[in-house]
Design an enzyme around this catalytic site. Structure first.
Site, short mmCIF file in Angstrom:
data_model
loop_
_atom_site.label_atom_id
_atom_site.label_comp_id
_atom_site.label_asym_id
_atom_site.label_seq_id
_atom_site.Cartn_x
_atom_site.Cartn_y
_atom_site.Cartn_z
N GLU A 1 0.82 -1.20 0.00
CA GLU A 1 0.00 0.00 0.00
C GLU A 1 0.87 1.26 0.00
O GLU A 1 0.56 2.25 -0.68
CB GLU A 1 -0.92 0.02 1.23
CG GLU A 1 -1.82 -1.20 1.36
CD GLU A 1 -1.24 -2.29 2.24
OE1 GLU A 1 -1.99 -2.83 3.07
OE2 GLU A 1 -0.03 -2.58 2.10
N ARG B 1 12.08 -25.08 -4.02
CA ARG B 1 12.99 -24.79 -2.91
C ARG B 1 13.11 -23.28 -2.66
O ARG B 1 13.17 -22.84 -1.52
CB ARG B 1 14.38 -25.38 -3.19
CG ARG B 1 14.44 -26.89 -3.04
CD ARG B 1 15.84 -27.40 -3.32
NE ARG B 1 15.92 -28.85 -3.16
CZ ARG B 1 17.04 -29.56 -3.27
NH1 ARG B 1 18.17 -28.95 -3.59
NH2 ARG B 1 17.03 -30.88 -3.10
N THR C 1 18.94 -39.55 5.63
CA THR C 1 19.17 -38.99 4.30
C THR C 1 20.50 -38.25 4.26
O THR C 1 21.23 -38.31 3.27
CB THR C 1 18.02 -38.03 3.91
OG1 THR C 1 16.80 -38.78 3.85
CG2 THR C 1 18.27 -37.40 2.55
N GLY D 1 13.83 -38.83 3.81
CA GLY D 1 13.63 -40.21 3.39
C GLY D 1 12.25 -40.72 3.78
O GLY D 1 11.42 -40.00 4.34
#
Length: 326
Positions: A46, A185, A197, A278
């Protein structure tokens, strides 16, 4: 209002923890100014739109459109309501109210008290969906959670890790899909994996295939098994979450870690998470029904054996589940 949405979405990924906001000022059925919030700490939509107007008298006969209720409190920037009132604008059209308890209806109330005609709820569903992360954070008191994985035709997310493929990422998807994931991402505030992982793949979790920011990196590692020489520990935006950090002394309840971790991330002001962990980590979110979206890449490749893909389970009403063919 659609133009407000189009402007606001330009900053997706850059305004955290603030919402996405676009503003359009109309005079005699003609857009005379517009603006959008570009980054937390910078001018709100604004303010940008109003300050662009050189002939301030035009504002007295103009209508201001904005997809989210103007703020009425001082944060890093002054209240938008004060400038709107000072500008002389007499009509304001708002997509939806701000769920933030510091605003929620107070901005509208202040505008009305100062003689401004206010209309609320124009394209309300679209306005809320645009800021689904912001609404989730304030209403559910947790980050907006998107689960993502790729699976083989026979239902595996990756081969069994052995010495010869440890520390390497095994991609099931095509490059065009990898580029899409990197776009996701940069749009989410953070990206999360489980410690297994990290051990198996040693990923970077950065946005390398598209222009833009990389997300904050999060590792769920209850028993502190992470290799501190991994690439992620070279990053300056890493959150390594362990039982010790969450002050969990004895974890007899398998659900307690996830709940406490999400409360920690909420208090850390993390608005959204892309979970690329994972199967075990993703399954925890699914089993506890703590997620908002699921994105699955289904590939034509066969692995024959390996780590099984997560199972969706039942009663996922209200959740967005999308399948991508790769």
């Amino acid at each position: 209002m659609q133009r407000c949405f189009d402007l606001a979405i330009k900053s997706l990924g850059y305004t955290y923890p603030n919402p996405l906001v676009g503003c359009v000022i109309v005079n005699d059925e003609r857009i005379i100014s517009e603006g959008w919030h570009k980054k937390a700490g910078k001018n709100h939509a604004e303010v940008i739109a109003i300050k662009k107007i050189k002939e301030k008298k035009e504002l007295e006969k103009s209508t201001l459109y904005v997809n989210l209720e103007p703020c009425n409190h001082k944060g890093k920037t002054p209240p938008c309501t004060d400038l709107i009132i000072k500008s002389g604008i007499k009509n304001v059209v708002i997509g939806c109210l701000d769920p933030n308890i510091r605003v929620n209806g107070k901005g509208v109330e202040k505008l009305k008290k100062n003689g401004i005609n206010v209309t609320v709820g124009v394209c309300e569903h679209q306005a809320k969906d645009l800021n689904k992360r912001f609404f989730c954070f304030h209403e559910k008191k947790r980050p907006y959670i998107t689960l993502k994985w790729a699976e083989s035709k026979d239902g595996f997310i990756g081969p069994i890790k052995k010495n010869n493929n440890k520390g390497k990422v095994n991609y099931l998807t095509k490059m065009k899909n990898q580029i899409l994931v990197h776009k996701w991402r940069k749009e989410e505030e953070s990206i999360l994996i489980g410690v297994q992982t990290l051990i198996d793949d040693n990923p970077k979790l950065t946005n390398r295939h598209t222009k833009g920011r990389s997300p904050i990196k999060i590792i769920f590692d209850p028993n502190d098994r992470a290799n501190k020489n991994s690439d992620l520990f070279k990053s300056n935006n890493l959150l390594h979450i362990t039982n010790k950090k969450l002050k969990i002394k004895k974890n007899n309840d398998k659900n307690i870690f996830l709940k406490k971790a999400l409360k920690f991330l909420y208090n850390y002001q993390i608005s959204s998470i892309l979970v690329e962990g994972g199967s075990f980590t993703i399954q925890e979110f699914i089993d506890q029904k703590i997620f908002d979206e699921i994105r699955i890449f289904q590939t034509r490749k066969k692995l024959n054996f390996g780590t099984r893909a997560p199972k969706l389970g039942e009663n996922n009403q209200g959740k967005k589940i999308k399948i991508y063919n790769s």
